[in-house]
Scaffold this motif. Structure first.
Motif, short mmCIF file in Angstrom:
data_model
loop_
_atom_site.label_atom_id
_atom_site.label_comp_id
_atom_site.label_asym_id
_atom_site.label_seq_id
_atom_site.Cartn_x
_atom_site.Cartn_y
_atom_site.Cartn_z
N ILE A 34 0.85 -1.19 0.00
CA ILE A 34 0.00 0.00 0.00
C ILE A 34 0.88 1.24 0.00
O ILE A 34 1.81 1.35 0.82
CB ILE A 34 -0.92 0.03 1.24
CG1 ILE A 34 -1.75 -1.25 1.34
CG2 ILE A 34 -1.82 1.26 1.22
CD1 ILE A 34 -2.82 -1.37 0.29
N LYS A 35 0.61 2.18 -0.89
CA LYS A 35 1.36 3.42 -0.94
C LYS A 35 0.90 4.40 0.14
O LYS A 35 -0.27 4.40 0.54
CB LYS A 35 1.20 4.09 -2.31
CG LYS A 35 1.90 3.36 -3.44
CD LYS A 35 3.41 3.48 -3.29
CE LYS A 35 4.13 2.88 -4.50
NZ LYS A 35 5.60 2.95 -4.31
N THR A 39 -6.16 5.13 1.32
CA THR A 39 -7.18 4.71 2.28
C THR A 39 -7.39 3.20 2.17
O THR A 39 -7.74 2.70 1.10
CB THR A 39 -8.50 5.45 2.04
OG1 THR A 39 -8.30 6.86 2.23
CG2 THR A 39 -9.58 4.97 3.01
N ILE A 40 -7.14 2.49 3.25
CA ILE A 40 -7.28 1.03 3.25
C ILE A 40 -8.73 0.64 3.43
O ILE A 40 -9.24 -0.26 2.76
CB ILE A 40 -6.39 0.43 4.35
CG1 ILE A 40 -4.93 0.81 4.09
CG2 ILE A 40 -6.55 -1.09 4.43
CD1 ILE A 40 -4.01 0.59 5.27
N GLN A 57 3.46 2.00 8.44
CA GLN A 57 2.62 2.48 9.53
C GLN A 57 1.24 2.85 8.99
O GLN A 57 1.12 3.44 7.92
CB GLN A 57 3.27 3.71 10.18
CG GLN A 57 2.60 4.19 11.45
CD GLN A 57 3.34 5.39 12.03
OE1 GLN A 57 3.35 6.46 11.43
NE2 GLN A 57 3.96 5.21 13.18
N VAL A 58 0.21 2.51 9.77
CA VAL A 58 -1.17 2.79 9.40
C VAL A 58 -1.79 3.71 10.44
O VAL A 58 -1.61 3.49 11.65
CB VAL A 58 -1.99 1.49 9.27
CG1 VAL A 58 -3.48 1.80 9.01
CG2 VAL A 58 -1.44 0.62 8.15
N ASP A 101 4.51 4.05 3.28
CA ASP A 101 4.39 2.87 2.41
C ASP A 101 4.33 1.63 3.30
O ASP A 101 5.13 1.49 4.23
CB ASP A 101 5.58 2.78 1.46
CG ASP A 101 5.56 3.86 0.38
OD1 ASP A 101 4.54 4.55 0.25
OD2 ASP A 101 6.58 4.02 -0.32
N CYS A 102 3.39 0.74 3.00
CA CYS A 102 3.15 -0.41 3.89
C CYS A 102 3.19 -1.73 3.13
O CYS A 102 2.86 -1.79 1.94
CB CYS A 102 1.77 -0.29 4.54
SG CYS A 102 1.58 1.07 5.69
N GLU A 103 3.56 -2.75 3.88
CA GLU A 103 3.36 -4.13 3.47
C GLU A 103 2.42 -4.75 4.48
O GLU A 103 2.70 -4.74 5.68
CB GLU A 103 4.68 -4.89 3.42
CG GLU A 103 5.64 -4.39 2.36
CD GLU A 103 6.97 -5.12 2.39
OE1 GLU A 103 7.56 -5.31 1.31
OE2 GLU A 103 7.40 -5.51 3.49
#
Length: 228
Positions: A34-35, A39-40, A57-58, A101-103
């Protein structure tokens, strides 16, 4: 692509499961990149998935009618989010936005709920997580009522820095800090600038370095209301 099984094995919620269950869960888990700024999910969406942060980080937020956000939590590597709606199948209670940026690992509700029924230990760990977050939310409300701006800001920085706060760099913007403690970016910046003059903190782009955490902790201690 990252190793889903290794991430589940090292995760505090899933790591206690046996090898067979981890293999089963890994087979159902999907990896997702996720960039930053994406919005997830949004408040009101149907909760169908549980998320585990592998990297990044979210930010968990609730928007106001005036277009401002209240930040309730920052979720980092090794933590999960989306568990409330996952468990009851209801609507999401907040927005989840990638602060970096997330994994992520994504586990669908229809795969996860049967596992909870078979493994009560998972249910107990989820209850612990929910209780901890409820306590944190209650504490945030108390802080807004009882603590002044300097104490709220100091407490937020110390919490985000974790246990090893000395010379610790907190990767967060001043806008996000303001959203966490319920004040404007401008007010947050003024306070941080004062602390920078005192050499309590050092301001960097997108970060605050704690140089004197003891001084910040003393502000929090002095502002705590006396207990009867």
């Amino acid at each position: 692509m990252f190793d889903k099984r290794a991430i589940l094995q090292n995760h505090p919620l899933f790591g206690a499961l046996g090898a067979a269950l981890i293999d089963q869960l890994s087979a159902h888990a999907a990896s997702k990149r996720i960039k930053r700024g994406t919005t997830i999910f949004s408040k009101g969406d149907q909760g169908t998935c549980l998320y585990a942060v592998c990297s990044g980080q979210v930010k968990i937020t609730v928007p106001s009618g005036e277009g401002k956000d209240a930040v309730f939590n920052l979720i980092g590597p090794g933590q999960i989010f989306g568990e409330i709606a996952l468990l009851d199948g209801g609507q999401r209670t907040a927005d989840a936005v990638a602060a970096k940026d997330c994994e992520l690992l994504v586990i669908d509700r229809r795969d996860f709920i049967p596992l909870v029924h078979r493994e009560p230990e998972i249910a107990l760990k989820l209850i612990e997580i929910l209780c901890r977050r409820l306590r944190n939310t209650s504490e945030q409300v108390e802080d807004v009522i009882f603590l002044d701006l300097p104490a709220r800001l100091a407490k937020a920085l110390l919490r985000l820095a974790g246990t090893d706060a000395r010379n610790h760099k907190v990767l967060i913007t001043q806008s996000e800090l303001g959203q966490i403690i319920g004040v404007s970016r401008e007010a947050t910046n003024r306070q941080l600038r004062d602390w920078e003059k005192n050499k309590w903190v050092k301001l960097e782009s997108g970060a605050v370095v704690l140089l004197d955490p003891e001084a910040l902790a003393s502000l929090v201690d002095a502002a705590r209301p006396a207990r009867a």
